[in-house]
Design an enzyme around this catalytic site. Structure first.
Site, PDB file in Angstrom:
ATOM      1  N   LYS A  63       0.855  -1.185   0.000  1.00  0.00           N
ATOM      2  CA  LYS A  63       0.000   0.000   0.000  1.00  0.00           C
ATOM      3  C   LYS A  63       0.883   1.224   0.000  1.00  0.00           C
ATOM      4  O   LYS A  63       2.015   1.185   0.492  1.00  0.00           O
ATOM      5  CB  LYS A  63      -0.884   0.015   1.254  1.00  0.00           C
ATOM      6  CG  LYS A  63      -2.148   0.812   1.059  1.00  0.00           C
ATOM      7  CD  LYS A  63      -3.187   0.023   0.306  1.00  0.00           C
ATOM      8  CE  LYS A  63      -4.454   0.809   0.091  1.00  0.00           C
ATOM      9  NZ  LYS A  63      -5.529  -0.044  -0.407  1.00  0.00           N
TER      10      LYS A  63
HETATM   11  P1  NAD Z   1     -13.678   7.569  -2.529  1.00  0.00           P
HETATM   12  O1  NAD Z   1     -12.711   8.635  -2.251  1.00  0.00           O
HETATM   13  O2  NAD Z   1     -14.193   7.357  -3.908  1.00  0.00           O
HETATM   14  O3  NAD Z   1     -14.977   7.764  -1.598  1.00  0.00           O
HETATM   15  C1  NAD Z   1     -14.917   7.911  -0.214  1.00  0.00           C
HETATM   16  C2  NAD Z   1     -16.287   8.346   0.266  1.00  0.00           C
HETATM   17  O4  NAD Z   1     -16.294   8.401   1.693  1.00  0.00           O
HETATM   18  C3  NAD Z   1     -16.707   9.733  -0.223  1.00  0.00           C
HETATM   19  O5  NAD Z   1     -18.104   9.735  -0.489  1.00  0.00           O
HETATM   20  C4  NAD Z   1     -16.405  10.622   0.983  1.00  0.00           C
HETATM   21  O6  NAD Z   1     -17.192  11.806   1.003  1.00  0.00           O
HETATM   22  C5  NAD Z   1     -16.783   9.691   2.099  1.00  0.00           C
HETATM   23  N1  NAD Z   1     -16.202  10.063   3.368  1.00  0.00           N
HETATM   24  C6  NAD Z   1     -14.960  10.554   3.610  1.00  0.00           C
HETATM   25  N2  NAD Z   1     -14.823  10.840   4.912  1.00  0.00           N
HETATM   26  C7  NAD Z   1     -16.008  10.513   5.490  1.00  0.00           C
HETATM   27  C8  NAD Z   1     -16.489  10.586   6.801  1.00  0.00           C
HETATM   28  N3  NAD Z   1     -15.731  11.071   7.804  1.00  0.00           N
HETATM   29  N4  NAD Z   1     -17.755  10.157   7.055  1.00  0.00           N
HETATM   30  C9  NAD Z   1     -18.513   9.674   6.057  1.00  0.00           C
HETATM   31  N5  NAD Z   1     -18.112   9.598   4.779  1.00  0.00           N
HETATM   32  C10 NAD Z   1     -16.869  10.020   4.508  1.00  0.00           C
HETATM   33  O7  NAD Z   1     -13.034   6.245  -1.936  1.00  0.00           O
HETATM   34  P2  NAD Z   1     -13.344   4.739  -2.330  1.00  0.00           P
HETATM   35  O8  NAD Z   1     -12.416   4.323  -3.396  1.00  0.00           O
HETATM   36  O9  NAD Z   1     -14.822   4.568  -2.493  1.00  0.00           O
HETATM   37  O10 NAD Z   1     -12.846   4.002  -1.002  1.00  0.00           O
HETATM   38  C11 NAD Z   1     -13.668   3.907   0.145  1.00  0.00           C
HETATM   39  C12 NAD Z   1     -13.117   2.811   1.045  1.00  0.00           C
HETATM   40  O11 NAD Z   1     -13.081   1.579   0.297  1.00  0.00           O
HETATM   41  C13 NAD Z   1     -11.675   2.999   1.534  1.00  0.00           C
HETATM   42  O12 NAD Z   1     -11.567   2.402   2.818  1.00  0.00           O
HETATM   43  C14 NAD Z   1     -10.844   2.215   0.532  1.00  0.00           C
HETATM   44  O13 NAD Z   1      -9.603   1.798   1.079  1.00  0.00           O
HETATM   45  C15 NAD Z   1     -11.769   1.045   0.319  1.00  0.00           C
HETATM   46  N6  NAD Z   1     -11.525   0.306  -0.944  1.00  0.00           N
HETATM   47  C16 NAD Z   1     -11.611   0.920  -2.156  1.00  0.00           C
HETATM   48  C17 NAD Z   1     -11.426   0.178  -3.319  1.00  0.00           C
HETATM   49  C18 NAD Z   1     -11.581   0.783  -4.681  1.00  0.00           C
HETATM   50  O14 NAD Z   1     -11.500   0.028  -5.663  1.00  0.00           O
HETATM   51  N7  NAD Z   1     -11.864   2.063  -4.795  1.00  0.00           N
HETATM   52  C19 NAD Z   1     -11.102  -1.175  -3.236  1.00  0.00           C
HETATM   53  C20 NAD Z   1     -11.020  -1.781  -1.980  1.00  0.00           C
HETATM   54  C21 NAD Z   1     -11.247  -1.018  -0.832  1.00  0.00           C
END
Ligand code: NAD
Length: 422
Positions: free
Chosen positions: A114
C-alpha cells in the site's frame, strides 16, 4: 458465522494492531509455525520519501509519501495509493497487510502493498496533484514494476492519477502499462474496473443473504460513503431489489424510508462533487446512519467507524465491509455477541483487486476483454472465495472475519514453505 471473542477492548487501537489481533487469532487456530508467524506479522519493506513540489504560487512544499510492501510470497505486491491529510505509516502498514490477505483470499497471484501521501488533495490544484504524483513515481521507480510492485487507486486517487503514474514510469523505463492498474481505459485500463469493488460488495452480500435465508427484496440497507465503492455498491444492491434507505458522504447522511433513488444520487454527485444539498432524503448524521434499524449496513468510507463506543447500537443483521478496516478489532466481540454476520473487508471489497488483476493480465497479453467477459471471470472467483471462507468458519467455529484470515494465512504460509528456507 459462530462467535469467537477478542478479549482486550482497547478503544484507540491502531489499524495495524487491529490487523495483528485478528491475524494472531487465525494463526492460533491454524497452529501456525513460529517462523511463518514472525515473517507474516511484519512488512517486508518500508519506504518513506520526501517529495518537493513547486506550488502554483511559486512556493515549494515538501510532502511525505510512503510505500509499504507487506509480502511478495505469492507474487508481485499489489495495493492502492491513498492521498489524505491523515495518511500515516501505521495506517499504510495495516492496509498493506490487508492487501496480502485480500489477494490470498481470492487466490490471486499477488502479495500485498500500500502507498500513501500525506496531503490534502481537496486544497490542491490539478497541476500540483500531477507534479506530486510524478514526484512520487520518480521516487519509487525502483520499487514499482510489472513483476515487482503494482500500485492502484485508493481513497482520493483514481484513473487520472494512475494515468500520470503510467506516463511517468513509462517515460523512465519504457512503455509498461501493467505497472499500475485502475488506469483510464484509453491507457490500458480494464472495462468493469470502476464498478468492480461495489460489484464485489453486492456479490458477497448476496452470498451472505442466501446463507442467512433472507431474500434481497425483503431487505433495507444503509451505505456509509458514497464514493467509488459506496455508490456502485448501493446501485448494484438496489438492482437486486434491496431498498437503500440511507446514504452518506463527508457532508453527512440522507435518509428516506421509501428508498433513495441511487442513480439520481450518483448523477447529483457527478454534478456537485458531493451529496451536500441532495434532496432525496432527510438529513441525518453519519453516526446516526450506522445505527439505523436496517437489515444490511455497508460501511464504505473509512477505517474504525464502528468501535466499542457504538457497536452495541448497531441494529443491522448483516455488515458488508466496503471500506478497509471499518470495524475496530475491539468491537468484534460485541458484534459477535449480537449475532451480526460480517462479510469482512478482505473478502467484501476484493472485487476491485480481482478486476485489477484482469487489467494486469490484459496489459501483459495485449488482448482486451469486454465488460461482460471481465464480470463473468470475476464473479465466480468472489463466490468461490466466499464459499471457502464460509466453510472455514464452520470448520474452525469462528466468525467470517477470522475465517477469511484463516483461508489467506493458510495459503500464504504454504507459499512461504514452498519458497524454501533462505
Ligand atoms: P472515494 O474517495 O471514492 O470515496 C470515499 C467516500 O467516503 C466519499 O463519499 C467521501 O465523502 C466519504 N467520506 C470521507 N470521509 C467521510 C467521513 N468522515 N464520514 C462519512 N463519509 C466520509 O473512496 P473509495 O475508493 O470509495 O474508497 C472507500 C473505502 O473503500 C476505503 O476504505 C478504501 O480503502 C476502500 N476500498 C476501495 C477500493 C476501490 O477500488 N476504490 C477497493 C477496496 C477497498
Amino acid at each position: 458465522m459462530s462467535n469467537h471473542t477478542i478479549t482486550s477492548p482497547a478503544v484507540h487501537e491502531s489499524p495495524f494492531e487491529s490487523m495483528l489481533k485478528r491475524f494472531n487469532i487465525a494463526a492460533d487456530l491454524l497452529q501456525l509455525g513460529e517462523r511463518e508467524r514472525a515473517i507474516l506479522s511484519k512488512p517486508s519493506k518500508i519506504v518513506i520519501v520526501n517529495l518537493p513540489v513547486r506550488m502554483d504560487d511559486g512556493s515549494t512544499k515538501v510532502y511525505e509519501g510512503y510505500r509499504v510492501v507487506h509480502s511478495t510470497v505469492l507474487g508481485p505486491s499489489k495495493g492502492g495509493i491513498r492521498y489524505a491529510p491523515e495518511v500515516n505509516m501505521d495506517e499504510v502498514k495495516a492496509l498493506a497487510a490487508w492487501m496480502t490477505w485480500k489477494c490470498a483470499v481470492v487466490g490471486l497471484p499477488y502479495g500485498g502493498a500500500k502507498g500513501g501521501i500525506t496531503c490534502n488533495p481537496k486544497q490542491m490544484s490539478e497541476n500540483e496533484l500531477e507534479m506530486l504524483t510524478r514526484k512520487y513515481t520518480i521516487a519509487l521507480q525502483d520499487i514499482f514494476g510489472v513483476n515487482q510492485d503494482v500500485p492502484a487507486p485508493d481513497m482520493n486517487t483514481g484513473p487520472r492519477e494512475m494515468g500520470w503514474i503510467v506516463d511517468e514510469y513509462s517515460r523512465i523505463k519504457g512503455y509498461q502499462p501493467g505497472v499500475v492498474t485502475g488506469k483510464p481505459i484509453e491507457l490500458g485500463g480494464s472495462l468493469g474496473r470502476v464498478a468492480a469493488t461495489g460489484r464485489g460488495v453486492m456479490t458477497t452480500a448476496m452470498c451472505a443473504l442466501e446463507k442467512m435465508g433472507i431474500k434481497p427484496s425483503d431487505c433495507t440497507a444503509a451505505v456509509q460513503g458514497f464514493g467509488n465503492v459506496g455508490s456502485y455498491g448501493a446501485l448494484l444492491l438496489a438492482e437486486k431489489g434491496v431498498k437503500i434507505v440511507a446514504i452518506s458522504d463527508v457532508s453527512g447522511g440522507y435518509h428516506n424510508t421509501a428508498g433513495i433513488d441511487i442513480a439520481a444520487a450518483m448523477e447529483y454527485v457527478a454534478t456537485h462533487k458531493s451529496l451536500e444539498g441532495f434532496t432525496g432524503g432527510s438529513k441525518i448524521s453519519n453516526a446516526e446512519l450506522l445505527c439505523l434499524p436496517i437489515d444490511i449496513l455497508v460501511p464504505a468510507a473509512m477505517e474504525d467507524v464502528i468501535t466499542v463506543t457504538n457497536a452495541g447500537d448497531i441494529k443491522a443483521k448483516l455488515i458488508v465491509e466496503g471500506a478497509n478496516g471499518p470495524v475496530a478489532a475491539s468491537a468484534d466481540a460485541i458484534l459477535d455477541s449480537k449475532g451480526i454476520v460480517i462479510v469482512p473487508d478482505i473478502l467484501a471489497n476484493s472485487g476491485g483487486v480481482t478486476v485489477s488483476y484482469f487489467e494486469w493480465v490484459q496489459n501483459r497479453r495485449g488482448h482486451y476483454y469486454t465488460e461482460a467477459e471481465v464480470n463473468a471471470k470475476a464473479d465466480p472467483m468472489l463466490i468461490r472465495a466466499f464459499e471457502e471462507v464460509y466453510a472455514a468458519s464452520k470448520e474452525f467455529k469462528c466468525n467470517m472475519r477470522i475465517a477469511a484470515y484463516v483461508v489467506s494465512i493458510r495459503r500464504v504460509a504454504k507459499g512461504l514453505k514452498y519458497h524454501g528456507n533462505l
